[in-house]
Scaffold this active site. Structure first.
Site, short mmCIF file in Angstrom:
data_model
loop_
_atom_site.label_atom_id
_atom_site.label_comp_id
_atom_site.label_asym_id
_atom_site.label_seq_id
_atom_site.Cartn_x
_atom_site.Cartn_y
_atom_site.Cartn_z
N GLY A 223 25.50 -18.93 -46.55
CA GLY A 223 24.85 -18.03 -47.30
C GLY A 223 23.83 -18.66 -47.90
O GLY A 223 22.90 -19.37 -47.70
N GLU A 224 23.97 -18.29 -49.42
CA GLU A 224 22.77 -18.78 -50.11
C GLU A 224 23.48 -19.33 -51.49
O GLU A 224 24.04 -18.50 -52.34
CB GLU A 224 21.75 -17.58 -50.67
CG GLU A 224 20.85 -18.08 -51.48
CD GLU A 224 19.95 -19.34 -50.72
OE1 GLU A 224 19.75 -19.37 -49.71
OE2 GLU A 224 19.76 -20.33 -51.63
N SER A 225 23.53 -20.81 -51.51
CA SER A 225 24.23 -21.37 -52.50
C SER A 225 23.83 -21.12 -53.89
O SER A 225 24.86 -21.06 -54.63
CB SER A 225 24.53 -22.97 -52.34
OG SER A 225 23.08 -23.37 -52.29
N CYS B 49 28.46 -24.95 -44.77
CA CYS B 49 26.78 -24.82 -45.13
C CYS B 49 26.71 -24.60 -46.59
O CYS B 49 26.90 -25.47 -47.28
CB CYS B 49 26.32 -23.64 -44.15
SG CYS B 49 24.43 -23.72 -44.13
N ARG C 194 19.55 -30.23 -49.48
CA ARG C 194 19.61 -28.77 -48.95
C ARG C 194 18.26 -28.73 -48.01
O ARG C 194 17.33 -29.15 -48.18
CB ARG C 194 19.36 -27.62 -50.02
CG ARG C 194 20.56 -27.41 -51.06
CD ARG C 194 20.37 -26.70 -52.10
NE ARG C 194 20.05 -25.05 -51.60
CZ ARG C 194 19.62 -24.39 -52.43
NH1 ARG C 194 19.20 -24.41 -53.74
NH2 ARG C 194 19.34 -23.07 -52.04
N ILE D 229 21.71 -23.28 -39.74
CA ILE D 229 20.72 -22.06 -40.29
C ILE D 229 20.40 -22.72 -41.66
O ILE D 229 21.03 -22.55 -42.70
CB ILE D 229 21.52 -20.81 -40.51
CG1 ILE D 229 21.95 -20.10 -39.02
CG2 ILE D 229 20.47 -19.58 -40.81
CD1 ILE D 229 22.97 -19.15 -38.80
N ARG D 230 19.16 -23.23 -41.74
CA ARG D 230 18.63 -23.60 -43.05
C ARG D 230 19.48 -24.81 -43.44
O ARG D 230 20.18 -24.53 -44.92
CB ARG D 230 18.25 -22.60 -44.01
CG ARG D 230 17.14 -21.59 -43.54
CD ARG D 230 16.86 -20.77 -44.55
NE ARG D 230 17.77 -19.75 -44.70
CZ ARG D 230 18.77 -19.46 -45.66
NH1 ARG D 230 18.42 -20.20 -46.91
NH2 ARG D 230 19.64 -18.68 -45.59
N HIS E 53 27.70 -23.91 -39.07
CA HIS E 53 28.63 -22.50 -39.39
C HIS E 53 29.89 -22.65 -38.35
O HIS E 53 29.29 -21.49 -37.27
CB HIS E 53 27.72 -21.19 -39.25
CG HIS E 53 26.80 -21.10 -40.34
ND1 HIS E 53 27.20 -20.25 -41.48
CD2 HIS E 53 25.54 -21.40 -40.77
CE1 HIS E 53 26.09 -20.47 -42.51
NE2 HIS E 53 25.22 -21.19 -41.85
N GLU F 136 32.05 -20.70 -38.28
CA GLU F 136 32.74 -19.24 -38.38
C GLU F 136 31.48 -18.39 -37.34
O GLU F 136 32.05 -17.35 -36.97
CB GLU F 136 32.54 -18.36 -39.81
CG GLU F 136 31.36 -18.45 -40.34
CD GLU F 136 30.79 -19.72 -40.95
OE1 GLU F 136 31.35 -20.66 -40.88
OE2 GLU F 136 29.64 -19.44 -41.49
N1 GLN Z 1 19.86 -23.28 -47.25
C1 GLN Z 1 21.21 -22.42 -47.87
C2 GLN Z 1 21.48 -22.75 -49.06
O1 GLN Z 1 20.87 -23.82 -49.49
C3 GLN Z 1 22.21 -22.59 -46.84
C4 GLN Z 1 22.08 -21.84 -45.63
C5 GLN Z 1 23.41 -21.51 -45.13
O2 GLN Z 1 24.25 -21.50 -45.65
N2 GLN Z 1 23.28 -21.02 -43.93
O3 GLN Z 1 22.17 -22.24 -49.85
#
Ligand code: GLN
Length: 212
Positions: free
Chosen positions: A56-58, A88, A120, A149-150, A185, A187
């Site tokens: 997600g978004e850390s 991630c 990151r 994903i990113r 990921h 999952e």
């Molecule tokens: N770029 C996101 C972060 O730094 C991580 C991306 C993800 O969990 N898919 O939190």
């Protein structure tokens, strides 16, 4: 001791439902009697046998966890041997030090048990998301679909950290005793083999008395 295990999924932000589904799949595949519990507050951390930290978004996840003051409880249980999988953003949450490929040091609060430095967005931003087949010895001969994903990469590892997968030379999965971290990921792979590893580790931990 009962054989029913409880797997926690950190429930603040990110692909929580996907991790619940992959964990359910892993429990069913292994025919293990288990329940899944969302974890947010320090008290939720007390009785779980393993924990999964979603992608997600850390920065959002760590801010919410810090507001709820659950980071110290998580840190303690992981330090006492509770198995944990961070995918991630979840791996970022576990790591000791984090910087961003573009903006540098991010100073976000992390749980910090995993002795690695994380870069990151190491593969670029949203447009650079991709899928690739990864060779992960721990899972046998069949490759594992890595969904990036990113995604972050691991740029430095401590002496107790084993590198379990690489992509284009970058470290994308690690194991440090009871901790597994992946840049991708699992999952979202439609393949529960990495979640199965955590279920097996949770069973073992439960049988040994859950660190108590
Ligand atoms: N770029 C996101 C972060 O730094 C991580 C991306 C993800 O969990 N898919 O939190």
């Amino acid at each position: 001791m009962s054989k029913t295990i409880t797997i926690g999924v950190l429930g603040f932000q990110g692909d929580i439902e996907e991790n619940v589904a992959a964990t359910r799949q892993a429990l069913d595949d292994l025919k293990v009697d288990g329940r899944i519990q969302l974890v947010k507050y320090a008290k939720d951390v007390e009785n779980i046998d393993a924990l999964i930290l979603p992608g997600g978004e850390s920065t959002v996840q760590s801010s919410l966890a810090a507001i709820q003051n659950s980071l110290p409880a998580l840190k303690n249980r992981i330090a006492n041997g509770m198995p944990v999988l961070g995918t991630c953003a979840g791996m970022i949450m576990l790591s000791k030090r984090v910087y961003d490929r573009v903006v540098g040091e991010t100073k976000q609060k992390t749980i910090g048990n995993l002795d690695v430095v994380i870069e990151r967005n190491a593969f670029g931003r949203q447009n650079d998301s991709f899928e690739t087949d990864l060779k992960i010895d721990m899972l046998g001969n069949e490759t594992f679909k890595g969904v990036f994903i990113r995604a972050p990469a691991v740029s430095e590892v401590g002496k107790d950290v084993e590198v379990i997968a690489r992509h284009e030379g970058k470290i994308v999965a690690v194991k440090q005793n009871n901790i597994i971290g992946t840049s991708f990921h699992p999952e979202l792979a439609g393949d529960a083999r990495i979640h199965e590893q955590i279920v097996k580790m949770a069973l073992d931990y439960h049988e040994k008395g859950n660190g108590k």
